[in-house]
Design a protein around this motif. Sequence first.
Motif, PDB file in Angstrom:
ATOM      1  N   ASP A 120     133.724 -87.690  94.418  1.00  0.00           N
ATOM      2  CA  ASP A 120     133.639 -86.920  95.662  1.00  0.00           C
ATOM      3  C   ASP A 120     132.240 -86.337  95.870  1.00  0.00           C
ATOM      4  O   ASP A 120     131.743 -86.311  96.999  1.00  0.00           O
ATOM      5  CB  ASP A 120     134.708 -85.830  95.678  1.00  0.00           C
ATOM      6  N   GLU A 121     131.597 -85.888  94.799  1.00  0.00           N
ATOM      7  CA  GLU A 121     130.221 -85.383  94.894  1.00  0.00           C
ATOM      8  C   GLU A 121     129.272 -86.510  95.295  1.00  0.00           C
ATOM      9  O   GLU A 121     128.375 -86.313  96.118  1.00  0.00           O
ATOM     10  CB  GLU A 121     129.787 -84.761  93.565  1.00  0.00           C
ATOM     11  N   ILE A 122     129.472 -87.680  94.739  1.00  0.00           N
ATOM     12  CA  ILE A 122     128.622 -88.833  95.094  1.00  0.00           C
ATOM     13  C   ILE A 122     128.795 -89.166  96.572  1.00  0.00           C
ATOM     14  O   ILE A 122     127.811 -89.407  97.277  1.00  0.00           O
ATOM     15  CB  ILE A 122     128.935 -90.041  94.190  1.00  0.00           C
ATOM     16  N   ARG A 123     130.033 -89.146  97.066  1.00  0.00           N
ATOM     17  CA  ARG A 123     130.277 -89.462  98.480  1.00  0.00           C
ATOM     18  C   ARG A 123     129.531 -88.478  99.393  1.00  0.00           C
ATOM     19  O   ARG A 123     128.917 -88.884 100.386  1.00  0.00           O
ATOM     20  CB  ARG A 123     131.773 -89.452  98.792  1.00  0.00           C
ATOM     21  N   VAL A 124     129.536 -87.193  99.064  1.00  0.00           N
ATOM     22  CA  VAL A 124     128.810 -86.190  99.850  1.00  0.00           C
ATOM     23  C   VAL A 124     127.316 -86.506  99.853  1.00  0.00           C
ATOM     24  O   VAL A 124     126.660 -86.493 100.899  1.00  0.00           O
ATOM     25  CB  VAL A 124     129.067 -84.768  99.292  1.00  0.00           C
ATOM     26  N   ARG A 125     126.781 -86.812  98.691  1.00  0.00           N
ATOM     27  CA  ARG A 125     125.342 -87.111  98.588  1.00  0.00           C
ATOM     28  C   ARG A 125     124.981 -88.381  99.347  1.00  0.00           C
ATOM     29  O   ARG A 125     123.907 -88.472  99.948  1.00  0.00           O
ATOM     30  CB  ARG A 125     124.923 -87.218  97.124  1.00  0.00           C
ATOM     31  N   ILE A 126     125.857 -89.368  99.303  1.00  0.00           N
ATOM     32  CA  ILE A 126     125.594 -90.628 100.013  1.00  0.00           C
ATOM     33  C   ILE A 126     125.570 -90.391 101.518  1.00  0.00           C
ATOM     34  O   ILE A 126     124.716 -90.938 102.226  1.00  0.00           O
ATOM     35  CB  ILE A 126     126.648 -91.703  99.641  1.00  0.00           C
ATOM     36  N   ARG A 127     126.477 -89.581 102.019  1.00  0.00           N
ATOM     37  CA  ARG A 127     126.484 -89.277 103.467  1.00  0.00           C
ATOM     38  C   ARG A 127     125.154 -88.613 103.868  1.00  0.00           C
ATOM     39  O   ARG A 127     124.590 -88.936 104.923  1.00  0.00           O
ATOM     40  CB  ARG A 127     127.670 -88.414 103.829  1.00  0.00           C
ATOM     41  N   GLU A 128     124.680 -87.688 103.056  1.00  0.00           N
ATOM     42  CA  GLU A 128     123.397 -87.021 103.345  1.00  0.00           C
ATOM     43  C   GLU A 128     122.245 -88.022 103.282  1.00  0.00           C
ATOM     44  O   GLU A 128     121.364 -88.013 104.145  1.00  0.00           O
ATOM     45  CB  GLU A 128     123.168 -85.882 102.349  1.00  0.00           C
ATOM     46  N   LEU A 129     122.253 -88.872 102.272  1.00  0.00           N
ATOM     47  CA  LEU A 129     121.203 -89.889 102.133  1.00  0.00           C
ATOM     48  C   LEU A 129     121.209 -90.833 103.327  1.00  0.00           C
ATOM     49  O   LEU A 129     120.150 -91.132 103.886  1.00  0.00           O
ATOM     50  CB  LEU A 129     121.409 -90.675 100.831  1.00  0.00           C
ATOM     51  N   LEU A 130     122.376 -91.288 103.720  1.00  0.00           N
ATOM     52  CA  LEU A 130     122.473 -92.224 104.827  1.00  0.00           C
ATOM     53  C   LEU A 130     121.951 -91.604 106.111  1.00  0.00           C
ATOM     54  O   LEU A 130     121.232 -92.244 106.882  1.00  0.00           O
ATOM     55  CB  LEU A 130     123.926 -92.705 104.990  1.00  0.00           C
TER      56      LEU A 130
END
Length: 135
Positions: A120-130
């Motif tokens: 879930d933490e990775i998904r949050v970071r990926i959304r920000e990166l994208l």
Amino acid sequence: MTDPRKPSVLFVCVHNAGRSQMAAAFLADLAQGKVEVRSAGSAPADTVNPAVVQAMAEVGIDISAETPKVLTAETVRASDVVITMGCGDACPVFPGKRYLDWKLEDPAGRGVAAVRPIRDEIRVRIRELLSDLTD
């Protein structure tokens, strides 16, 4: 060969069996072809962590066919952004690349319940990166 119109992102962790696999899968899914995605490990495992595969399946992403890949200097050279997740000094550094180091717990040896918060933490970071890559 990389597409010059698309940003390319490389996710690197030690075994390429957990964190980097989840990050690559989330970015590939959410970017819908707008970003070239790679993952690799400095000391790749033989298989992707089964708890990671299960945790990703729970959110509708199948990574069961993925295999850990070895990190090469060429893979780094071909990427615009390199995101490390605990690969230490094994990650080669080249001028002109954007490097980010994400401090995330290692899911190795953990069950799916322990992997879910990491996922879930990775998904949050990926959304920000994208959002950053496609603005």
